[in-house]
Design an enzyme around this catalytic site. Structure first.
Site, PDB file in Angstrom:
ATOM      1  N   ASP A  19       0.826  -1.214   0.000  1.00 19.61           N
ATOM      2  CA  ASP A  19       0.000   0.000   0.000  1.00 19.61           C
ATOM      3  C   ASP A  19       0.863   1.268   0.000  1.00 19.61           C
ATOM      4  O   ASP A  19       1.967   1.261   0.535  1.00 19.61           O
ATOM      5  CB  ASP A  19      -0.918  -0.018   1.238  1.00 19.61           C
ATOM      6  CG  ASP A  19      -2.090   0.925   1.094  1.00 19.61           C
ATOM      7  OD1 ASP A  19      -2.349   1.407  -0.032  1.00 19.61           O
ATOM      8  OD2 ASP A  19      -2.761   1.193   2.110  1.00 19.61           O
ATOM      9  N   HIS A  36       2.594   3.524  -9.035  1.00 16.82           N
ATOM     10  CA  HIS A  36       2.407   2.084  -9.306  1.00 16.82           C
ATOM     11  C   HIS A  36       3.607   1.511 -10.050  1.00 16.82           C
ATOM     12  O   HIS A  36       4.039   0.397  -9.787  1.00 16.82           O
ATOM     13  CB  HIS A  36       1.123   1.851 -10.107  1.00 16.82           C
ATOM     14  CG  HIS A  36      -0.117   2.209  -9.343  1.00 16.82           C
ATOM     15  ND1 HIS A  36      -0.308   1.836  -8.035  1.00 16.82           N
ATOM     16  CD2 HIS A  36      -1.217   2.931  -9.690  1.00 16.82           C
ATOM     17  CE1 HIS A  36      -1.476   2.307  -7.611  1.00 16.82           C
ATOM     18  NE2 HIS A  36      -2.050   2.979  -8.597  1.00 16.82           N
ATOM     19  N   LEU A 130      10.438 -20.414  -4.636  1.00 15.28           N
ATOM     20  CA  LEU A 130       9.353 -19.647  -4.039  1.00 15.28           C
ATOM     21  C   LEU A 130       8.063 -19.792  -4.863  1.00 15.28           C
ATOM     22  O   LEU A 130       8.107 -19.735  -6.093  1.00 15.28           O
ATOM     23  CB  LEU A 130       9.802 -18.173  -4.018  1.00 15.28           C
ATOM     24  CG  LEU A 130       8.798 -17.111  -3.594  1.00 15.28           C
ATOM     25  CD1 LEU A 130       8.458 -17.250  -2.117  1.00 15.28           C
ATOM     26  CD2 LEU A 130       9.355 -15.710  -3.862  1.00 15.28           C
TER      27      LEU A 130
HETATM   28  C1  IPE Z   1      -5.497  -2.641  -0.329  1.00 13.27           C
HETATM   29  O1  IPE Z   1      -5.161  -1.313  -0.459  1.00 13.27           O
HETATM   30  C2  IPE Z   1      -5.480  -3.315  -1.674  1.00 13.27           C
HETATM   31  C3  IPE Z   1      -4.174  -3.489  -2.284  1.00 13.27           C
HETATM   32  C4  IPE Z   1      -3.015  -3.208  -1.740  1.00 13.27           C
HETATM   33  C5  IPE Z   1      -4.221  -4.054  -3.598  1.00 13.27           C
HETATM   34  P1  IPE Z   1      -6.261  -0.170  -0.605  1.00 13.27           P
HETATM   35  O2  IPE Z   1      -5.503   1.094  -0.720  1.00 13.27           O
HETATM   36  O3  IPE Z   1      -7.194  -0.494  -1.699  1.00 13.27           O
HETATM   37  O4  IPE Z   1      -7.025  -0.273   0.777  1.00 13.27           O
HETATM   38  P2  IPE Z   1      -7.884   0.808   1.578  1.00 13.27           P
HETATM   39  O5  IPE Z   1      -8.870   1.393   0.626  1.00 13.27           O
HETATM   40  O6  IPE Z   1      -6.913   1.845   2.081  1.00 13.27           O
HETATM   41  O7  IPE Z   1      -8.503   0.048   2.703  1.00 13.27           O
HETATM   42  C1  IPE Z   2      -1.472   0.295  -3.322  1.00 13.74           C
HETATM   43  O1  IPE Z   2      -1.240   1.646  -3.394  1.00 13.74           O
HETATM   44  C2  IPE Z   2      -1.582  -0.364  -4.663  1.00 13.74           C
HETATM   45  C3  IPE Z   2      -2.931  -0.735  -5.064  1.00 13.74           C
HETATM   46  C4  IPE Z   2      -4.027  -0.639  -4.394  1.00 13.74           C
HETATM   47  C5  IPE Z   2      -3.019  -1.267  -6.401  1.00 13.74           C
HETATM   48  P1  IPE Z   2      -2.437   2.674  -3.422  1.00 13.74           P
HETATM   49  O2  IPE Z   2      -2.775   2.949  -4.852  1.00 13.74           O
HETATM   50  O3  IPE Z   2      -3.570   2.191  -2.596  1.00 13.74           O
HETATM   51  O4  IPE Z   2      -1.749   3.937  -2.775  1.00 13.74           O
HETATM   52  P2  IPE Z   2      -2.398   4.940  -1.717  1.00 13.74           P
HETATM   53  O5  IPE Z   2      -2.912   4.129  -0.588  1.00 13.74           O
HETATM   54  O6  IPE Z   2      -3.481   5.685  -2.436  1.00 13.74           O
HETATM   55  O7  IPE Z   2      -1.265   5.815  -1.313  1.00 13.74           O
HETATM   56 MG    MG Z   3      -4.040   2.433  -0.641  1.00 18.97          MG
END
Ligand code: IPE
Ligand code: IPE
Ligand code: MG
Length: 234
Positions: A19, A36, A130
């Site tokens: 995240d 990303h 792995l």
């Molecule tokens: C969880 O992250 C999903 C992934 C890392 C793919 P999100 O950014 O979607 O989660 P919330 O919305 O903060 O709970």
């Molecule tokens: C996690 O990073 C990756 C995915 C959910 C694909 P985010 O895109 O949720 O990044 P934040 O949480 O908005 O910073």
């Molecule tokens: Mg996120």
């Protein structure tokens, strides 16, 4: 990892909620997609390091069933990023003996991406290093719903926990010992709800693109300081 230990004290399976890509990009005045792209580099570093360290299973949360709520531009960027990675990186998986499998409801993805996933699963099926589970369009609730539907369709009247487990996307893979989440959030966000019943959790404020081998080591070291009791008394 730590083969001299009893199975219930080993760290065989680590699951990661990657995240913070969006925040990483925002801090640099860039669009979310840039985060990303950088996040994928951190993922590759982790794959390399985890397989070198002899980890058996690694599950990565790449796209949740709720992530469709995001702008169509971000969603298609993510899907293309995954698609391109799978197409380009077979050599990497081969060289490191990494087996790839996918969890989640893949039927909602583009047919060409589904085809690529099946072909990668086929091509890496015999690798014994792995095992990586990539969670795409994955939601713990949706996974359970699909499992229950299959049990209903099979006509079963009484079900055991083993029956449910056998229908989950993760069938045959041990439950995660440790779940890591980056970016300071301390929630599961619909990840591995069934499988995480007795997982240890480790959080870091670091954003995913900044996650490195030192963080992985810190998480594993913290895991080995935990006392897993599984409801019993030690
Ligand atoms: C969880 O992250 C999903 C992934 C890392 C793919 P999100 O950014 O979607 O989660 P919330 O919305 O903060 O709970
Ligand atoms: C996690 O990073 C990756 C995915 C959910 C694909 P985010 O895109 O949720 O990044 P934040 O949480 O908005 O910073
Ligand atoms: Mg996120």
């Amino acid at each position: 990892m730590a083969d001299e230990k009893q199975p219930d004290q080993m760290c065989r399976h680590i699951a990661v909620i990657m995240d913070g890509n969006g925040r990483w990009a925002k801090q640099r005045g860039k669009i979310r997609s840039f985060g990303h792209k950088e996040g994928l580099k951190a993922t590759k570093r982790l794959l390399h390091y985890a397989s070198e360290r002899g980890l058996k299973y690694l599950t990565l949360y790449a796209f949740s069933t709720e992530n469709w709520k995001r702008a169509e531009e971000e969603v298609s960027y993510l899907m293309n990023l995954i698609h391109l990675h799978l197409r380009k990186e077979m050599k990497f998986y081969k060289k490191n003996h990494i087996r790839l499998r996918f969890i989640g409801d893949l039927s909602r993805l583009k047919p060409s991406l589904q085809e690529e996933m099946r072909s990668v699963e086929r091509d890496t099926a015999s690798y014994d290093g792995l095992t990586v589970q990539l969670a795409i369009n994955y939601g713990g609730r949706d996974e359970l719903r699909r499992a229950v539907q299959k049990l209903i369709d099979s006509g079963k009247q009484e079900i055991t926990e083993a029956d449910i487990e056998a229908e989950l996307d993760t069938a045959g893979i041990p439950d995660p010992d440790l779940i890591i989440r980056t970016a300071g959030e301390q929630r599961l966000s619909n990840f591995l709800m069934w499988q995480s019943a007795y997982s240890e959790f480790w959080y870091t404020p670091k954003l995913w693109p900044d996650f490195g081998s030192e963080d992985f080591d810190e998480a594993v070291a913290a895991f080995f300081r935990r006392d897993r009791r599984y409801g019993g008394i030690k």
